[in-house]
Design an enzyme around this catalytic site. Structure first.
Site, PDB file in Angstrom:
ATOM      1  N   ASP A  29      53.072 -11.750  -6.012  1.00 32.02           N
ATOM      2  CA  ASP A  29      52.120 -12.862  -6.017  1.00 32.02           C
ATOM      3  C   ASP A  29      51.110 -12.595  -7.140  1.00 32.02           C
ATOM      4  O   ASP A  29      50.598 -11.485  -7.293  1.00 32.02           O
ATOM      5  CB  ASP A  29      51.406 -12.945  -4.659  1.00 32.02           C
ATOM      6  CG  ASP A  29      50.646 -14.256  -4.489  1.00 32.02           C
ATOM      7  OD1 ASP A  29      50.988 -15.013  -3.563  1.00 32.02           O
ATOM      8  OD2 ASP A  29      49.709 -14.517  -5.275  1.00 32.02           O
ATOM      9  N   ILE A  30      50.820 -13.632  -7.900  1.00 35.64           N
ATOM     10  CA  ILE A  30      49.938 -13.496  -9.070  1.00 35.64           C
ATOM     11  C   ILE A  30      48.483 -13.209  -8.665  1.00 35.64           C
ATOM     12  O   ILE A  30      47.721 -12.649  -9.463  1.00 35.64           O
ATOM     13  CB  ILE A  30      50.037 -14.785  -9.941  1.00 35.64           C
ATOM     14  CG1 ILE A  30      49.665 -14.528 -11.389  1.00 35.64           C
ATOM     15  CG2 ILE A  30      49.222 -15.914  -9.358  1.00 35.64           C
ATOM     16  CD1 ILE A  30      50.005 -15.684 -12.320  1.00 35.64           C
ATOM     17  N   ASN A  85      53.191 -20.317   5.106  1.00 36.36           N
ATOM     18  CA  ASN A  85      52.355 -21.494   5.337  1.00 36.36           C
ATOM     19  C   ASN A  85      53.233 -22.730   5.256  1.00 36.36           C
ATOM     20  O   ASN A  85      54.012 -22.886   4.313  1.00 36.36           O
ATOM     21  CB  ASN A  85      51.228 -21.547   4.306  1.00 36.36           C
ATOM     22  CG  ASN A  85      50.303 -20.348   4.414  1.00 36.36           C
ATOM     23  OD1 ASN A  85      50.020 -19.875   5.511  1.00 36.36           O
ATOM     24  ND2 ASN A  85      49.854 -19.841   3.282  1.00 36.36           N
ATOM     25  N   GLN A  92      49.466 -24.255   2.667  1.00 36.81           N
ATOM     26  CA  GLN A  92      50.591 -24.222   1.718  1.00 36.81           C
ATOM     27  C   GLN A  92      50.211 -24.974   0.450  1.00 36.81           C
ATOM     28  O   GLN A  92      49.946 -26.179   0.488  1.00 36.81           O
ATOM     29  CB  GLN A  92      51.861 -24.841   2.325  1.00 36.81           C
ATOM     30  CG  GLN A  92      53.061 -24.678   1.392  1.00 36.81           C
ATOM     31  CD  GLN A  92      54.344 -25.308   1.919  1.00 36.81           C
ATOM     32  OE1 GLN A  92      54.333 -26.117   2.844  1.00 36.81           O
ATOM     33  NE2 GLN A  92      55.450 -24.945   1.308  1.00 36.81           N
ATOM     34  N   HIS A  98      58.337 -20.214   0.845  1.00 33.83           N
ATOM     35  CA  HIS A  98      58.147 -18.811   0.452  1.00 33.83           C
ATOM     36  C   HIS A  98      57.482 -18.047   1.576  1.00 33.83           C
ATOM     37  O   HIS A  98      56.631 -18.575   2.279  1.00 33.83           O
ATOM     38  CB  HIS A  98      57.306 -18.707  -0.823  1.00 33.83           C
ATOM     39  CG  HIS A  98      55.982 -19.408  -0.739  1.00 33.83           C
ATOM     40  ND1 HIS A  98      55.851 -20.772  -0.881  1.00 33.83           N
ATOM     41  CD2 HIS A  98      54.733 -18.939  -0.517  1.00 33.83           C
ATOM     42  CE1 HIS A  98      54.585 -21.110  -0.746  1.00 33.83           C
ATOM     43  NE2 HIS A  98      53.873 -20.023  -0.520  1.00 33.83           N
ATOM     44  N   PHE A  99      57.877 -16.808   1.710  1.00 33.69           N
ATOM     45  CA  PHE A  99      57.272 -15.909   2.696  1.00 33.69           C
ATOM     46  C   PHE A  99      56.435 -14.873   1.954  1.00 33.69           C
ATOM     47  O   PHE A  99      56.896 -14.271   0.987  1.00 33.69           O
ATOM     48  CB  PHE A  99      58.349 -15.211   3.536  1.00 33.69           C
ATOM     49  CG  PHE A  99      58.918 -16.094   4.603  1.00 33.69           C
ATOM     50  CD1 PHE A  99      59.871 -17.055   4.287  1.00 33.69           C
ATOM     51  CD2 PHE A  99      58.486 -15.991   5.914  1.00 33.69           C
ATOM     52  CE1 PHE A  99      60.391 -17.888   5.268  1.00 33.69           C
ATOM     53  CE2 PHE A  99      59.000 -16.824   6.910  1.00 33.69           C
ATOM     54  CZ  PHE A  99      59.952 -17.772   6.579  1.00 33.69           C
ATOM     55  N   HIS A 100      55.204 -14.705   2.422  1.00 33.83           N
ATOM     56  CA  HIS A 100      54.310 -13.691   1.864  1.00 33.83           C
ATOM     57  C   HIS A 100      54.569 -12.377   2.599  1.00 33.83           C
ATOM     58  O   HIS A 100      54.615 -12.354   3.831  1.00 33.83           O
ATOM     59  CB  HIS A 100      52.846 -14.058   2.128  1.00 33.83           C
ATOM     60  CG  HIS A 100      52.395 -15.329   1.475  1.00 33.83           C
ATOM     61  ND1 HIS A 100      51.583 -15.344   0.358  1.00 33.83           N
ATOM     62  CD2 HIS A 100      52.613 -16.633   1.789  1.00 33.83           C
ATOM     63  CE1 HIS A 100      51.320 -16.595   0.018  1.00 33.83           C
ATOM     64  NE2 HIS A 100      51.932 -17.406   0.871  1.00 33.83           N
TER      65      HIS A 100
END
Ligand code: AMP
Ligand code: ZN
Length: 134
Positions: A29-30, A85, A92, A98-100
């Site tokens: 993640d950025i 989310n 979201q 996507h899963f964090h």
């Protein structure tokens, strides 16, 4: 192609990849909650959890498990949160499923959600409403 994650998958936007197979990509993640915060995404564009077919979700779940363990073992953290989310109201921002995976350390200061209590009859009502849609 308007989707930022589709662009990352296509290699049009750079990313720090940590895992890739035929169906799945995982990259940093950025804007990490903690260093090593990783996103696991299906290569096919699905807006959210409701859209992905069960078979593909099973592959995604297996990848989340694999990447979660690598995050924990690789970074030497004590644990991690897996979060997804669903829809803007939940936070979201990118409408590509996507899963964090968020690495966690004792004392990192990250506080999860506050919790409440049900009023009289409310839990029964909530359970009924959900049950009736399954
Ligand atoms: P969500 O709020 O669940 O939609 O999460 C979207 C996540 O995507 C956020 O945590 C962002 O920091 C992350 N993000 C946005 N753009 C990029 C990018 N170009 N590379 C990596 N992560 C990104
Ligand atoms: Zn996409």
């Amino acid at each position: 192609m308007d989707c930022i994650f589709c662009k990352i998958i296509a290699g049009v936007i750079p990313s720090f990849k940590v895992y890739e197979d035929e169906d799945i990509l995982a990259f940093l993640d950025i804007a990490p909650v903690n260093p090593g915060h990783t996103l696991v995404v299906p290569k096919k564009h699905y807006a959210n959890l409701e859209e992905i077919p069960e078979g593909e979700l099973a592959k995604l779940a297996a990848a989340i498990k694999k990447v979660g363990k690598a995050v924990k073992d690789g970074l030497g953290v004590e644990g991690y949160n897996v979060m997804e989310n669903n829809d803007p109201v939940s936070g979201q921002i990118i409408p590509h499923l996507h899963f964090h995976i968020i690495p966690r350390k004792e004392g990192d200061g990250l506080k999860l959600w506050p919790q409440g209590k049900y009023g009289e009859g409310e839990a029964e009502e909530m359970a009924e409403k959900i049950k009736n849609k399954i």
